[in-house]
Structure formats: C-alpha cells, structure tokens
Design a protein around this motif. Structure first.
Motif, PDB file in Angstrom:
ATOM      1  N   LEU A  74       0.823  -1.212   0.000  1.00 32.68           N
ATOM      2  CA  LEU A  74       0.000   0.000   0.000  1.00 32.68           C
ATOM      3  C   LEU A  74       0.854   1.258   0.000  1.00 32.68           C
ATOM      4  CD1 LEU A  74      -2.689  -1.111   2.607  1.00 32.68           C
ATOM      5  CD2 LEU A  74      -3.040  -0.806   0.145  1.00 32.68           C
ATOM      6  N   ALA A  75       1.937   1.256   0.759  1.00 29.18           N
ATOM      7  CA  ALA A  75       2.821   2.418   0.807  1.00 29.18           C
ATOM      8  C   ALA A  75       3.452   2.665  -0.555  1.00 29.18           C
ATOM      9  CB  ALA A  75       3.903   2.211   1.868  1.00 29.18           C
ATOM     10  N   CYS A  76       3.794   1.599  -1.269  1.00 25.27           N
ATOM     11  CA  CYS A  76       4.351   1.751  -2.616  1.00 25.27           C
ATOM     12  C   CYS A  76       3.308   2.337  -3.572  1.00 25.27           C
ATOM     13  CB  CYS A  76       4.837   0.397  -3.140  1.00 25.27           C
ATOM     14  SG  CYS A  76       6.295  -0.248  -2.299  1.00 25.27           S
ATOM     15  N   GLU A  77       2.065   1.890  -3.454  1.00 26.06           N
ATOM     16  CA  GLU A  77       0.998   2.458  -4.283  1.00 26.06           C
ATOM     17  C   GLU A  77       0.815   3.945  -3.992  1.00 26.06           C
ATOM     18  OE1 GLU A  77      -1.199   0.738  -6.750  1.00 26.06           O
ATOM     19  OE2 GLU A  77       0.772  -0.223  -6.621  1.00 26.06           O
ATOM     20  N   ASP A  78       0.900   4.294  -2.729  1.00 25.17           N
ATOM     21  CA  ASP A  78       0.768   5.694  -2.336  1.00 25.17           C
ATOM     22  C   ASP A  78       1.921   6.519  -2.909  1.00 25.17           C
ATOM     23  OD1 ASP A  78      -0.508   7.814  -0.704  1.00 25.17           O
ATOM     24  OD2 ASP A  78       1.340   7.710   0.463  1.00 25.17           O
ATOM     25  N   LEU A  79       3.134   5.975  -2.884  1.00 28.24           N
ATOM     26  CA  LEU A  79       4.291   6.676  -3.446  1.00 28.24           C
ATOM     27  C   LEU A  79       4.111   6.913  -4.938  1.00 28.24           C
ATOM     28  CD1 LEU A  79       7.225   7.756  -3.279  1.00 28.24           C
ATOM     29  CD2 LEU A  79       7.996   5.382  -3.610  1.00 28.24           C
ATOM     30  N   LYS A  80       3.560   5.938  -5.644  1.00 29.87           N
ATOM     31  CA  LYS A  80       3.411   6.057  -7.096  1.00 29.87           C
ATOM     32  C   LYS A  80       2.377   7.110  -7.508  1.00 29.87           C
ATOM     33  CE  LYS A  80       3.027   1.542  -7.872  1.00 29.87           C
ATOM     34  NZ  LYS A  80       2.973   0.231  -8.560  1.00 29.87           N
ATOM     35  N   LYS A  81       1.593   7.576  -6.548  1.00 30.41           N
ATOM     36  CA  LYS A  81       0.632   8.650  -6.851  1.00 30.41           C
ATOM     37  C   LYS A  81       1.316  10.013  -6.953  1.00 30.41           C
ATOM     38  CE  LYS A  81      -3.223   6.489  -4.354  1.00 30.41           C
ATOM     39  NZ  LYS A  81      -4.134   6.661  -3.188  1.00 30.41           N
ATOM     40  N   GLU A  82       2.517  10.138  -6.395  1.00 30.61           N
ATOM     41  CA  GLU A  82       3.207  11.421  -6.388  1.00 30.61           C
ATOM     42  C   GLU A  82       3.665  11.814  -7.794  1.00 30.61           C
ATOM     43  OE1 GLU A  82       3.439  13.552  -4.071  1.00 30.61           O
ATOM     44  OE2 GLU A  82       2.745  12.359  -2.361  1.00 30.61           O
ATOM     45  N   LYS A  83       3.505  13.081  -8.128  1.00 32.22           N
ATOM     46  CA  LYS A  83       3.970  13.576  -9.418  1.00 32.22           C
ATOM     47  C   LYS A  83       5.491  13.730  -9.387  1.00 32.22           C
ATOM     48  CE  LYS A  83      -0.338  16.030 -10.360  1.00 32.22           C
ATOM     49  NZ  LYS A  83      -0.981  17.332 -10.664  1.00 32.22           N
ATOM     50  N   PRO A  84       6.161  13.442 -10.505  1.00 33.67           N
ATOM     51  CA  PRO A  84       7.627  13.490 -10.545  1.00 33.67           C
ATOM     52  C   PRO A  84       8.216  14.826 -10.103  1.00 33.67           C
ATOM     53  CG  PRO A  84       6.783  12.417 -12.512  1.00 33.67           C
ATOM     54  CD  PRO A  84       5.592  12.979 -11.782  1.00 33.67           C
ATOM     55  N   GLU A  85       7.479  15.913 -10.348  1.00 33.21           N
ATOM     56  CA  GLU A  85       8.016  17.223  -9.985  1.00 33.21           C
ATOM     57  C   GLU A  85       7.970  17.490  -8.476  1.00 33.21           C
ATOM     58  OE1 GLU A  85       3.768  17.899 -11.615  1.00 33.21           O
ATOM     59  OE2 GLU A  85       5.526  16.658 -12.089  1.00 33.21           O
ATOM     60  N   ASN A  86       7.224  16.690  -7.741  1.00 29.47           N
ATOM     61  CA  ASN A  86       7.118  16.877  -6.295  1.00 29.47           C
ATOM     62  C   ASN A  86       8.214  16.058  -5.608  1.00 29.47           C
ATOM     63  OD1 ASN A  86       6.236  17.644  -3.801  1.00 29.47           O
ATOM     64  ND2 ASN A  86       4.254  16.606  -3.912  1.00 29.47           N
ATOM     65  N   GLN A  87       9.467  16.431  -5.863  1.00 30.10           N
ATOM     66  CA  GLN A  87      10.587  15.612  -5.441  1.00 30.10           C
ATOM     67  C   GLN A  87      10.729  15.509  -3.924  1.00 30.10           C
ATOM     68  OE1 GLN A  87      12.218  13.748  -7.480  1.00 30.10           O
ATOM     69  NE2 GLN A  87      13.603  12.892  -5.933  1.00 30.10           N
ATOM     70  N   SER A  88      10.437  16.591  -3.229  1.00 33.34           N
ATOM     71  CA  SER A  88      10.600  16.547  -1.774  1.00 33.34           C
ATOM     72  C   SER A  88       9.660  15.522  -1.142  1.00 33.34           C
ATOM     73  CB  SER A  88      10.369  17.930  -1.168  1.00 33.34           C
ATOM     74  OG  SER A  88       9.045  18.385  -1.438  1.00 33.34           O
ATOM     75  N   ALA A  89       8.412  15.450  -1.617  1.00 32.42           N
ATOM     76  CA  ALA A  89       7.458  14.475  -1.092  1.00 32.42           C
ATOM     77  C   ALA A  89       7.873  13.056  -1.467  1.00 32.42           C
ATOM     78  CB  ALA A  89       6.056  14.764  -1.620  1.00 32.42           C
ATOM     79  N   ILE A  90       8.404  12.885  -2.672  1.00 34.25           N
ATOM     80  CA  ILE A  90       8.868  11.573  -3.112  1.00 34.25           C
ATOM     81  C   ILE A  90      10.012  11.091  -2.227  1.00 34.25           C
ATOM     82  CG2 ILE A  90      10.066  10.353  -4.980  1.00 34.25           C
ATOM     83  CD1 ILE A  90       8.446  12.102  -6.953  1.00 34.25           C
ATOM     84  N   GLU A  91      10.963  11.976  -1.968  1.00 35.22           N
ATOM     85  CA  GLU A  91      12.113  11.601  -1.148  1.00 35.22           C
ATOM     86  C   GLU A  91      11.701  11.249   0.280  1.00 35.22           C
ATOM     87  OE1 GLU A  91      14.856  14.833  -1.463  1.00 35.22           O
ATOM     88  OE2 GLU A  91      15.701  14.114  -3.352  1.00 35.22           O
TER      89      GLU A  91
END
Length: 226
Positions: A129-146
């Motif tokens: 589930l956490a991986c699915e949640d991560l994949k929702k992030e847009k590539p430009e939102n790098q701080s949230a992705i990290e």
C-alpha cells in the motif's frame, strides 16, 4: 569504540564498518531524517488502504511489536471511509477466484489484512500500500517523493526494522541504488516480489481459513434472506 582483547592482554580496536546506507548517501541531497535506520498489480482503485489496528504482540521469535505510524494511519482511514458498506456475496465469491480482484477491492484488502495479522505478516500488505501511495506522487514533487521513499525504506527495507519485508539480495541492491535519487517507481521490483509472495503463500491459506469461510457463510445467509 568497542575494543576486543587480544592474546597477551593488549586491546586491539575493532575497525568500524565502512558500509553506508542509501539513506546516508542521499542525505547530502537534503533528504530529511536520513539515517541507517534506516507487489505488481496496477490497481486503479482510488482507495488503496486498509483499516488500522493496535500494536501487535511480539512474535514468538522475539521480534519487537510492530507499531502503526501516522502515515499508515492516514492510509487506513481512506479504506475505512470507502468501504463503509459490507461486501455482497458476488464480491466475496470473486475474491475466492482471483487474488487480483481481492487486492483491487477495499473490502478485500481489509479482511485480507486482518488475516495477515493472524500470521504476523501484515507488513507485506502495508508495504504494498505504501508503494501504491508513493506512485501517486507527481515526478516534480521531489521533496514528497524523497520523504515517502525514506519512510518506506526505514519501515520495510531496513534490516533493523521490526516490519522488514522479505526480499532477495538482487532486489535489495536495486533499491539501494534507486535511493540515491528516489522516484515514484523506486520500490517497483520489491513491490512485485511481495505481491507474488502474498499471492502464492498467504492467499491460499486465507481461502482455507475460518475467517474467509465465516464471511462466505455470512454473505450467503444475508443474500438468501434479502
């Protein structure tokens, strides 16, 4: 630094490990909280979580209790709101035929996670589930992705975590390389491996469990009386 006593009574300093975690390597990029503590079904369902529970008891082998983080609690609340109604007989019957359909169902993930709790393997579902949640992030939102990638690593990949999932050394090395520059797909290989593990290992036992059979009887009885 710990010292080991050598022959003759002299103390010989033990060399510290030079291995560094991907989190520490990425700390120079500004990933907050970096440290050494530091499946795949493409699901279109917008509710990719399951209900939360209280801390579990320790495993028999002495592992520490697995606590629920605030991020996990946030994910759990989504399914609680979405799966407000009880599943019908047709939906539950589909779970017995298809693991993919069960994982795409909020109701299905909720009861399957409850079963995984009884086997002390709830972390597999929470990692997916956490991986699915991560994949929702847009590539430009790098701080949230990290930040999300760091949290997933600490919670489910680090060998120091009580919620560490079972992945092979090849996939672990891929993740370590990906963590230098995290993206929404950083954990794709590991997510697929855990998905297959749940499908092949836990799902057959779930179908034979008292929990699933009781649910089948309940929805069948409700369907007959309606």
């Amino acid at each position: 630094m710990r010292q080991d006593r050598a022959e003759g009574g002299a103390h010989v300093p033990q060399a510290a490990s030079s291995e560094s975690s991907p989190l520490s390597r990425s700390s120079s990029r500004g990933v907050p909280g970096s440290c050494c503590l530091c499946f795949c079904c493409c699901c279109s369902c917008s509710c990719l979580s399951v209900r939360g529970g209280q801390d579990e008891p320790s495993r028999d082998n002495g592992r520490q209790p697995k606590s629920t983080s605030s991020r996990e609690t946030r994910l759990e609340e989504v399914d609680e709101k979405t799966a407000s109604d009880q599943p019908d007989m047709e939906e539950v019957n589909e779970w017995g035929k298809s693991f993919d359909k069960m994982m795409k169902s909020c109701h299905g993930r909720i009861i399957f996670r409850e079963f995984l709790k009884t086997e002390y393997s709830e972390e597999n579902m929470m990692f997916w589930l956490a991986c699915e949640d991560l994949k929702k992030e847009k590539p430009e939102n790098q701080s949230a992705i990290e930040e999300k990638a760091r949290q997933i690593y600490e919670d489910y990949i680090s060998i120091l975590s009580p919620k560490e999932v079972s992945i092979d050394s090849r996939v672990r090395e891929i993740i370590n390389r990906n963590m230098v520059d995290p993206t929404p797909s950083t954990f794709d290989e590991a997510q697929q491996q855990i998905y297959v593990l749940m499908h092949r290992d836990s799902y057959p036992r779930f179908l034979n469990s008292k929990m699933f059979k009781d649910l089948l009887r309940q929805v069948s009885s409700e369907g007959a009386s309606s």
